[in-house]
Write a protein that holds these residues in place. Structure first.
Motif, short mmCIF file in Angstrom:
data_model
loop_
_atom_site.label_atom_id
_atom_site.label_comp_id
_atom_site.label_asym_id
_atom_site.label_seq_id
_atom_site.Cartn_x
_atom_site.Cartn_y
_atom_site.Cartn_z
N GLU A 1 -10.35 38.93 75.73
CA GLU A 1 -11.27 39.76 74.95
C GLU A 1 -10.57 40.57 73.86
O GLU A 1 -11.11 40.74 72.77
CB GLU A 1 -12.03 40.71 75.88
N HIS A 2 -9.37 41.08 74.15
CA HIS A 2 -8.72 42.03 73.24
C HIS A 2 -7.56 41.45 72.43
O HIS A 2 -7.13 42.07 71.47
CB HIS A 2 -8.25 43.26 74.02
N ASP A 3 -7.06 40.29 72.84
CA ASP A 3 -5.95 39.67 72.12
C ASP A 3 -6.11 38.15 72.14
O ASP A 3 -5.36 37.44 72.80
CB ASP A 3 -4.61 40.09 72.75
N PRO A 4 -7.13 37.63 71.42
CA PRO A 4 -7.36 36.18 71.47
C PRO A 4 -6.16 35.36 70.98
O PRO A 4 -5.93 34.26 71.48
CB PRO A 4 -8.59 35.96 70.60
N GLN A 5 -5.37 35.89 70.05
CA GLN A 5 -4.17 35.15 69.62
C GLN A 5 -3.17 35.07 70.77
O GLN A 5 -2.58 34.01 71.02
CB GLN A 5 -3.54 35.82 68.40
N GLY A 6 -2.99 36.18 71.48
CA GLY A 6 -2.10 36.17 72.65
C GLY A 6 -2.62 35.25 73.74
O GLY A 6 -1.83 34.57 74.41
N PHE A 7 -3.94 35.21 73.90
CA PHE A 7 -4.56 34.30 74.86
C PHE A 7 -4.25 32.85 74.47
O PHE A 7 -3.86 32.03 75.31
CB PHE A 7 -6.06 34.56 74.92
N ALA A 8 -4.40 32.53 73.20
CA ALA A 8 -4.10 31.17 72.71
C ALA A 8 -2.63 30.83 72.93
O ALA A 8 -2.31 29.72 73.36
CB ALA A 8 -4.47 31.04 71.23
N ASP B 1 -6.84 21.48 72.16
CA ASP B 1 -7.91 22.39 72.59
C ASP B 1 -7.60 23.82 72.17
O ASP B 1 -8.50 24.57 71.79
CB ASP B 1 -8.08 22.32 74.11
N THR B 2 -6.33 24.20 72.22
CA THR B 2 -5.94 25.55 71.79
C THR B 2 -6.18 25.71 70.30
O THR B 2 -6.64 26.76 69.85
CB THR B 2 -4.47 25.83 72.14
N VAL B 3 -5.90 24.67 69.53
CA VAL B 3 -6.16 24.71 68.09
C VAL B 3 -7.66 24.89 67.84
O VAL B 3 -8.07 25.69 66.98
CB VAL B 3 -5.61 23.45 67.39
N GLY B 4 -8.48 24.17 68.59
CA GLY B 4 -9.92 24.32 68.46
C GLY B 4 -10.36 25.75 68.77
O GLY B 4 -11.21 26.31 68.07
N PHE B 5 -9.77 26.35 69.79
CA PHE B 5 -10.07 27.74 70.13
C PHE B 5 -9.72 28.67 68.97
O PHE B 5 -10.51 29.54 68.59
CB PHE B 5 -9.32 28.15 71.40
N LEU B 6 -8.53 28.48 68.39
CA LEU B 6 -8.11 29.32 67.27
C LEU B 6 -9.08 29.19 66.10
O LEU B 6 -9.47 30.19 65.49
CB LEU B 6 -6.69 28.96 66.82
N ARG B 7 -9.47 27.96 65.79
CA ARG B 7 -10.40 27.73 64.69
C ARG B 7 -11.75 28.41 64.97
O ARG B 7 -12.34 29.02 64.08
CB ARG B 7 -10.61 26.24 64.46
N LEU B 8 -12.23 28.28 66.19
CA LEU B 8 -13.50 28.88 66.57
C LEU B 8 -13.45 30.40 66.45
O LEU B 8 -14.42 31.03 66.05
CB LEU B 8 -13.82 28.48 68.02
N GLY C 1 -11.55 31.97 64.35
CA GLY C 1 -11.18 32.35 62.99
C GLY C 1 -9.77 32.89 62.89
O GLY C 1 -9.45 33.68 62.01
N LEU C 2 -8.90 32.42 63.78
CA LEU C 2 -7.51 32.89 63.83
C LEU C 2 -6.58 31.87 63.19
O LEU C 2 -6.87 30.67 63.17
CB LEU C 2 -7.10 33.14 65.28
N PRO C 3 -5.43 32.33 62.70
CA PRO C 3 -4.48 31.40 62.08
C PRO C 3 -3.82 30.49 63.11
O PRO C 3 -3.64 30.86 64.27
CB PRO C 3 -3.45 32.34 61.44
N LEU C 4 -3.47 29.32 62.65
CA LEU C 4 -2.76 28.34 63.47
C LEU C 4 -1.26 28.50 63.21
O LEU C 4 -0.81 28.25 62.09
CB LEU C 4 -3.21 26.92 63.11
N PRO C 5 -0.50 28.94 64.22
CA PRO C 5 0.95 29.05 64.01
C PRO C 5 1.57 27.70 63.66
O PRO C 5 1.18 26.66 64.22
CB PRO C 5 1.47 29.55 65.36
N GLU C 6 2.50 27.72 62.74
CA GLU C 6 3.14 26.48 62.28
C GLU C 6 3.78 25.71 63.43
O GLU C 6 3.67 24.49 63.51
CB GLU C 6 4.19 26.81 61.22
N ALA C 7 4.43 26.42 64.35
CA ALA C 7 5.10 25.75 65.48
C ALA C 7 4.07 25.03 66.36
O ALA C 7 4.33 23.93 66.85
CB ALA C 7 5.90 26.76 66.30
N MET C 8 2.91 25.64 66.56
CA MET C 8 1.86 25.02 67.37
C MET C 8 1.34 23.76 66.69
O MET C 8 1.16 22.72 67.33
CB MET C 8 0.73 26.04 67.59
#
Length: 176
Positions: A50-57, A86-93, A95-102
């Motif tokens: 809930e509070h850190d979706p990037q950290g969750f991803a 699936d993690t990339v899909g979560f990030l896109r959903l 609206g978060l950036p996709l880390p280059e390494a990922m």
């Protein structure tokens, strides 16, 4: 020998993925559980989501990498409940950036088996303490993760709307 078979079941929440994997495990197949659900069930997992979706991803992706590596030591097929895209899909959903390494890992570290999609199935969809999406959000999640898999060059095989045993038969037939 081409190495271990790594197949995946993807799709939105509540479409029967975990139930299918439980049926495959019951039949003796190696399976890797969903990273997101494990994180959500851990202490402070829902807070992280809930509070850190990037950290969750990031946590999901790290667990997916660990499960991918574990499967490499096994003979035969391993079926994963979700995978890197699936993690990339979560990030896109979100609206978060996709880390280059990922992104690089998604392009370079490949699943070798079929990628099965559990399509949204309203008749079996239920929310729970970890599955907080409503039906419309579940459908959007399915769209986002499927787009991510296709973006990385995977073809998806839709699972039929049948019992878990029949879905398992469908998967096993395609695993060869």
């Amino acid at each position: 020998m081409s190495g271990p078979i790594r197949a995946v079941v993807t799709g939105g929440p509540g479409a029967g993925k975990s139930t299918l994997l439980a049926e495959l495990a019951r039949r003796g197949f190696s399976v890797e559980e969903e990273a997101a659900r494990a994180i959500l069930q851990a202490p402070d997992g829902m807070t992280l989501r809930e509070h850190d979706p990037q950290g969750f991803a990031d946590a999901m992706f790290a667990q997916e990498l660990a499960s991918f590596e574990r499967a490499g030591a096994r003979e035969g097929a391993t079926v994963f409940d979700r995978g890197f895209p699936d993690t990339v899909g979560f990030l896109r959903l979100e609206g978060l950036p996709l880390p280059e390494a990922m992104d690089r890992i998604c392009r370079d570290v490949r699943y070798s088996g079929p990628i099965f999609r559990a399509p949204p199935w309203q008749e079996i969809y239920r929310s729970d303490e970890e599955r907080i999406q409503d039906w419309a959000e579940a459908q959007a999640s399915d769209g986002a993760v499927c787009a991510a898999w296709r973006n990385y060059g995977y073809d998806l095989i839709d699972l039929p709307f049948v019992s878990p045993a029949e879905r398992a038969d469908f998967v096993i037939e395609r695993l060869g």
